[in-house]
Design a protein around this motif. Sequence first.
Motif, PDB file in Angstrom:
ATOM      1  N   TYR A  12     -17.840 129.659 -50.025  1.00 20.15           N
ATOM      2  CA  TYR A  12     -17.884 128.195 -49.912  1.00 20.15           C
ATOM      3  C   TYR A  12     -17.582 127.592 -51.286  1.00 20.15           C
ATOM      4  CZ  TYR A  12     -20.343 128.183 -45.374  1.00 20.15           C
ATOM      5  OH  TYR A  12     -20.690 128.315 -44.060  1.00 20.15           O
ATOM      6  N   ASN A  13     -16.885 126.465 -51.307  1.00 22.97           N
ATOM      7  CA  ASN A  13     -16.595 125.713 -52.545  1.00 22.97           C
ATOM      8  C   ASN A  13     -15.999 126.589 -53.638  1.00 22.97           C
ATOM      9  OD1 ASN A  13     -17.773 123.358 -51.437  1.00 22.97           O
ATOM     10  ND2 ASN A  13     -19.781 124.185 -51.939  1.00 22.97           N
ATOM     11  N   GLU A  14     -14.977 127.333 -53.276  1.00 20.89           N
ATOM     12  CA  GLU A  14     -14.354 128.256 -54.221  1.00 20.89           C
ATOM     13  C   GLU A  14     -13.858 127.522 -55.470  1.00 20.89           C
ATOM     14  OE1 GLU A  14     -11.211 130.443 -52.469  1.00 20.89           O
ATOM     15  OE2 GLU A  14     -11.277 132.025 -53.993  1.00 20.89           O
ATOM     16  N   GLY A  15     -14.144 128.094 -56.606  1.00 18.98           N
ATOM     17  CA  GLY A  15     -13.647 127.540 -57.866  1.00 18.98           C
ATOM     18  C   GLY A  15     -14.424 126.339 -58.364  1.00 18.98           C
ATOM     19  N   THR A  16     -15.608 126.066 -57.786  1.00 13.91           N
ATOM     20  CA  THR A  16     -16.435 124.953 -58.252  1.00 13.91           C
ATOM     21  C   THR A  16     -17.809 125.505 -58.680  1.00 13.91           C
ATOM     22  OG1 THR A  16     -17.600 124.422 -56.207  1.00 13.91           O
ATOM     23  CG2 THR A  16     -15.389 123.507 -56.430  1.00 13.91           C
ATOM     24  N   PRO A  17     -18.619 124.692 -59.359  1.00 13.23           N
ATOM     25  CA  PRO A  17     -19.958 125.187 -59.740  1.00 13.23           C
ATOM     26  C   PRO A  17     -20.849 125.448 -58.518  1.00 13.23           C
ATOM     27  CG  PRO A  17     -19.401 123.176 -60.926  1.00 13.23           C
ATOM     28  CD  PRO A  17     -18.360 123.350 -59.896  1.00 13.23           C
ATOM     29  N   PHE A  18     -20.422 124.915 -57.351  1.00 16.54           N
ATOM     30  CA  PHE A  18     -21.224 125.112 -56.139  1.00 16.54           C
ATOM     31  C   PHE A  18     -20.740 126.319 -55.337  1.00 16.54           C
ATOM     32  CE2 PHE A  18     -20.978 120.518 -57.062  1.00 16.54           C
ATOM     33  CZ  PHE A  18     -22.312 120.285 -57.368  1.00 16.54           C
ATOM     34  N   GLN A  51     -19.678 131.551 -37.010  1.00 14.84           N
ATOM     35  CA  GLN A  51     -18.614 130.537 -36.946  1.00 14.84           C
ATOM     36  C   GLN A  51     -17.238 131.147 -37.178  1.00 14.84           C
ATOM     37  OE1 GLN A  51     -19.728 127.058 -39.262  1.00 14.84           O
ATOM     38  NE2 GLN A  51     -21.714 127.000 -38.254  1.00 14.84           N
ATOM     39  N   GLY A  55     -13.688 130.959 -34.727  1.00 13.97           N
ATOM     40  CA  GLY A  55     -12.422 130.470 -35.298  1.00 13.97           C
ATOM     41  C   GLY A  55     -12.588 129.176 -36.089  1.00 13.97           C
ATOM     42  N   LEU A  56     -13.821 128.852 -36.481  1.00  9.70           N
ATOM     43  CA  LEU A  56     -14.047 127.615 -37.240  1.00  9.70           C
ATOM     44  C   LEU A  56     -13.718 127.785 -38.717  1.00  9.70           C
ATOM     45  CD1 LEU A  56     -17.327 126.278 -35.663  1.00  9.70           C
ATOM     46  CD2 LEU A  56     -15.261 124.957 -35.976  1.00  9.70           C
ATOM     47  N   PHE A  57     -13.768 129.012 -39.193  1.00 12.53           N
ATOM     48  CA  PHE A  57     -13.452 129.278 -40.603  1.00 12.53           C
ATOM     49  C   PHE A  57     -12.295 130.266 -40.700  1.00 12.53           C
ATOM     50  CE2 PHE A  57     -18.118 128.399 -41.506  1.00 12.53           C
ATOM     51  CZ  PHE A  57     -17.864 127.199 -42.137  1.00 12.53           C
TER      52      PHE A  57
END
Lengths: 276, 261
Positions: A12-18, A51, A55-57
Amino acid sequence: MSIVIENLSFVYNEGTPFEVWALKEIDLRIEDGESIGIIGPNGSGKSTLAQHLHGLFKPTKGRVLIGDREPVGIHPGVGFVFQSAEDQFFARTVHEEMQLGYQNFGLSQDQFKDKALEALEMVGLSADIFLRSPHSLSDGEKRRVAVAMTLILGPKTLILDEPTLGLDPLNAKKILEGTKKLNHEKGVTFILISHRMEEILEYCSRVLVMDRGKIIGDGPPQDLFIQEIETLIRLGMEPPWLVRFLTGFKAKGYNIKYKTLNPEEISKGVLEALQG
Amino acid sequence: MRSIPLGQYLPLDSLIHRLDPRTKLVGIVTLAILICTARDLSRILILFIFLGSVLLLSKLPVSLIWRGLRGGLFILLFTILVHSFFTPGRTLSSLSGFSITYEGLYRGVSIFLQLTALFLGGIIFTGTTPPLRLVEGFRWIFSPLRFTRIPVGELSLIMAIAIRFIPTLISETERLIKIQRSRGIEFRSGPIKRRIRSLFFIILPLFAGTFRRAEELALSMEVRCFRGMGQRSQLRESSFKERDLTALFVLTILIFLVVLS
């Protein structure tokens, strides 16, 4: 329609502090008609994994094959009941609410009413509810309508993400009994995410234990709950009372004979053990 | 949507994080006025250089800002297109009977940059100020209104809650999109009319959920005997330091630069 997961990772949130790695290199095979429980502490990746099956992700790494094909978007053969699914309601009547998904997936309108009534019946609701406003229903009824809205689509695989959260035992039972019936009678693959171990023990023949994005346990609940009791407690989960009872009894030096984790069988085993 | 960082506080140790919330509030209000009133590109560029410097000082990751901007890039680029085609002026180029005007392109790019600058300022402000400190800042900025019997305490709290709820609403919207997609409602493909209609399936439950959440929040504050009025004490009292004076001085220079350029 078997499901195969190969080396699945998701962030989740790849490349961010999260940034959070929710799933890490998961390999799994789910056969047609299985009834599987997924357990694990909060944030262990249970819902994210489920999920992916819907097929949601799109996986960050690896792939998911549903019936030998990678799904593009939502897979119509996989029904998903979300946590607090009743939040989705917006229509004036239950009838309109149920019709929307049915129309969107292009299913035959001729059979709508029969299928809707059948789906409602499966979760213990009658046709009277059809013309009522979904907002006027009790929490238990709302949740059961939300489940029926998925059942009407005729899924080959049904995923229930904590469907009984916040419900009284009667409403919870009606949802699980109805969906389990589909598994028994129509061979629908049944995947249940729950924190209630008793439900997993009663309704699933296989359980997956997840922790920090990985599957750390996989097996029949009857064996796994006993063998992995310490792991489950360490993860903050509460094994079924029967398992806790048996483990405590064994710790006192009694050898109880049983084949299944059935209260009657266990009580017979306890009596035999006490009589020496 | 989860990548939109507006309203998300990121605890880091930076000069901007350490500034008094009142200084930051004065700064963001001033910047918003300067951004909205800037009519030519040179002024907007000065503001961008300033915001870029503040961003560097705040240590907020640029990748986070980019991900947030990327989400709204389509709407921002759309504003350039609309202005380019529909603003009368000197023709720059013609496309299928429609003319792109020099004035339109200039106006479109200016608005694009203004909106981006506002977004950037908002991210820096909320990303470097914890919600409780925001309340302090709002209370101070609204304090002159006390003499007009306006409930300053409540007003500042409403503002802070509104900002705090942005990420919550974003994640709730994301969850609703997933639920409705699983019912076969498409948001990314299909005819535009159908996609607009699909938005109602998100907006209606989102509104209902927001009112429910607001009611729960109000109730939980009531049971804790919360009152917005009156003199409230603070766990951490803000104090105006030398760095705040320096920041306000820099802000004054910026105002002169923008106004005089």
